[in-house]
Design a protein around this motif. Structure first.
Motif, PDB file in Angstrom:
ATOM      1  N   MET A 199      -4.898  18.905   4.269  1.00  0.00           N
ATOM      2  CA  MET A 199      -5.244  17.814   3.363  1.00  0.00           C
ATOM      3  C   MET A 199      -6.657  17.985   2.828  1.00  0.00           C
ATOM      4  N   ILE A 200      -7.550  18.504   3.670  1.00  0.00           N
ATOM      5  CA  ILE A 200      -8.944  18.682   3.267  1.00  0.00           C
ATOM      6  C   ILE A 200      -9.139  19.964   2.462  1.00  0.00           C
ATOM      7  N   SER A 201      -8.470  21.031   2.874  1.00  0.00           N
ATOM      8  CA  SER A 201      -8.725  22.349   2.287  1.00  0.00           C
ATOM      9  C   SER A 201      -7.945  22.630   1.007  1.00  0.00           C
ATOM     10  N   THR A 202      -6.778  21.996   0.835  1.00  0.00           N
ATOM     11  CA  THR A 202      -5.949  22.280  -0.332  1.00  0.00           C
ATOM     12  C   THR A 202      -6.558  21.659  -1.582  1.00  0.00           C
ATOM     13  N   LEU A 225       0.834  -1.208   0.000  1.00  0.00           N
ATOM     14  CA  LEU A 225       0.000   0.000   0.000  1.00  0.00           C
ATOM     15  C   LEU A 225       0.867   1.256   0.000  1.00  0.00           C
ATOM     16  N   TYR A 226       1.922   1.244   0.802  1.00  0.00           N
ATOM     17  CA  TYR A 226       2.812   2.406   0.854  1.00  0.00           C
ATOM     18  C   TYR A 226       3.621   2.536  -0.435  1.00  0.00           C
ATOM     19  N   LYS A 227       4.038   1.411  -0.997  1.00  0.00           N
ATOM     20  CA  LYS A 227       4.754   1.475  -2.263  1.00  0.00           C
ATOM     21  C   LYS A 227       3.884   2.132  -3.331  1.00  0.00           C
ATOM     22  N   ASN A 228       2.655   1.697  -3.456  1.00  0.00           N
ATOM     23  CA  ASN A 228       1.755   2.263  -4.459  1.00  0.00           C
ATOM     24  C   ASN A 228       1.492   3.745  -4.218  1.00  0.00           C
ATOM     25  N   ARG A 229       1.322   4.127  -2.973  1.00  0.00           N
ATOM     26  CA  ARG A 229       1.053   5.530  -2.672  1.00  0.00           C
ATOM     27  C   ARG A 229       2.262   6.396  -3.015  1.00  0.00           C
ATOM     28  N   GLY A 239      -1.075   7.345   8.228  1.00  0.00           N
ATOM     29  CA  GLY A 239       0.071   7.757   7.424  1.00  0.00           C
ATOM     30  C   GLY A 239      -0.238   7.732   5.936  1.00  0.00           C
ATOM     31  N   LEU A 240      -0.967   6.721   5.471  1.00  0.00           N
ATOM     32  CA  LEU A 240      -1.365   6.656   4.065  1.00  0.00           C
ATOM     33  C   LEU A 240      -2.207   7.856   3.672  1.00  0.00           C
ATOM     34  N   PHE A 241      -3.097   8.256   4.548  1.00  0.00           N
ATOM     35  CA  PHE A 241      -3.937   9.427   4.285  1.00  0.00           C
ATOM     36  C   PHE A 241      -3.083  10.678   4.120  1.00  0.00           C
ATOM     37  N   PHE A 242      -2.109  10.880   4.989  1.00  0.00           N
ATOM     38  CA  PHE A 242      -1.300  12.095   4.941  1.00  0.00           C
ATOM     39  C   PHE A 242      -0.340  12.116   3.750  1.00  0.00           C
TER      40      PHE A 242
END
Length: 404
Positions: free
Chosen positions: A394-397, A62-66, A347-350
């Motif tokens: 993350m939400i506003s940008t 998952l982290y590799k793909n992100r 962490g994936l979200f950020f």
């Protein structure tokens, strides 16, 4: 699969596995002699390391793909308004330095003036600055000072897009040396580690397994050197062995004690403290501190623990300590799941979209697990601050991707 292993350095739980396991093994090897550890404590420690290990590999792909998807085309950050980011950087630097000055004025006044304070810094009693500084840990100045840490990381993420790079490097150096005045080992390490982790995704294509090992060793040597240097500055260095155990140098013994005493402290809690009810005042300390200031709740328990002799004195108890004191074994199991699987998901979200503010929040998620062997960070105000700021941006940008 071997090539994919390099992406483990992006998984927050991997840092928990490395440091927690290393110091736990050092603990059971008896490098420093402690009171005997019971099987119940050993079980909790082993489960913690196992969860860190398993979650690291479950999240590896998952982290590799992100990383590959979000940092391949957009690493120049062209989809963000750089001028807007520059304004935020200067605002955060300003807030951080205002806070630092507020703290410094209060501390200088406490020690009786500038000359006395400077004399204290360069004396064997400089550790008093660290001790007395804890009295101001909840002050507005301290809280504001954390904004400059965020500014450092964001500066490094976008510095290639800046025309006047020297001024940003100057701000970074000023912030680092300001925090050395706290005579605290964790602050400079916190700043260095999170800043490096925040820019690490941008260079994933330049990293291989050999470089990871080399730079990891270099980082460990740097941490040990910084640890020893601050110990000398604080008057904590010694030429004699302070603890029983292996025949190693006093400096190395002090370093190992710093990393392993938390396990003995937590074991002491397990053996001597009975938990009768669920209480969240330690694990939710920042929230309850705010509600207390509004008169809505009582003052939460202090995050500064009492010292126990194990047989040497210490007051740190791994990331497990506040969860056990707040809710016993079941709450400890939640803490283990939180630090391994839930923080990996966060962490994936950020990491989504290479947002520099989210990247700093992500780097602090990694730092929480890096320090899990030594002290709980998840209940510290700066962590909550950085995560909330990260969520906001993350939400506003608005992301306007420009493919190459």
């Amino acid at each position: 699969m071997r090539r994919d292993l390099k992406f483990l350095i992006y998984v927050p739980s991997f840092y928990g596995f490395i440091t927690f396991t290393f110091f736990y093994v050092s603990y059971i090897l008896g490098i420093i002699e402690y009171n005997e550890c019971n099987n119940y404590s050993h079980f909790i420690f082993i489960i913690s390391a196992l969860f860190f290990f398993v979650s690291s590999f479950l999240y590896l792909k998952l982290y590799k793909n992100r990383i590959v998807n979000d940092f391949n085309f957009y690493s120049s950050l062209q989809y963000l308004d750089i001028n807007k980011i520059k304004r935020f950087v200067f605002v955060f630097y300003s807030l951080g330095n205002i806070g630092f000055i507020m703290y410094l004025v209060k501390l200088i006044s406490y020690f009786g003036g500038v000359s006395f304070f400077l004399g204290m810094i360069f004396s064997d009693d400089s550790k008093q600055i660290r001790i007395e500084g804890d009295n101001f840990s909840d002050s507005i100045g301290i809280q504001l000072s954390y904004f400059s840490w965020l500014a450092v990381s964001v500066s490094l993420c976008v510095i290639k897009e800046m025309k006047s790079k020297k001024i940003y490097y100057l701000f970074i150096l000023i912030t680092f040396f300001e925090n050395l005045l706290f005579i605290d080992r964790t602050r400079p390490i916190w700043i260095i580690f999170t800043s490096l982790i925040a820019i690490l995704p941008f260079v994933y294509h330049k990293i291989n397994n050999f470089k990871i090992i080399f730079y990891s060793l270099f980082f460990m040597i740097m941490v040990y050197g910084l640890f020893s240097a601050i110990a000398i500055l604080a008057g904590k260095d010694t030429d004699e062995k302070m603890y029983k155990g292996w025949d190693i140098s006093p400096s190395a013994q002090s370093f190992v004690y710093y990393g392993t005493s938390s396990f003995a402290y937590f074991n002491h809690i397990i053996e001597n403290e009975n938990i009768d009810e669920l209480n969240i005042d330690r694990t939710m300390y920042p929230l309850l501190k705010i509600t207390n200031s509004l008169g809505l709740t009582e003052e939460p328990s202090s995050l500064i623990n009492e010292f126990y002799f194990i047989p040497s004195p210490t007051n740190v108890g791994t990331f497990l300590e506040p969860f056990y004191r707040d809710g016993g074994f079941l709450y400890v199991m939640f803490a283990i799941f939180l630090h391994s699987f839930l923080l990996n998901s966060l962490g994936l979200f950020f990491l989504r979209g290479a947002n520099p503010f989210g990247l700093y929040a992500y780097s602090n998620v990694c730092y929480v697990n890096l320090m899990a062997f030594f002290t709980p960070k998840i209940n510290n105000f700066p962590i909550w601050l950085f995560l909330m700021i990260g969520v906001y941006f993350m939400i506003s940008t608005k992301k306007k991707y420009k493919f190459k």
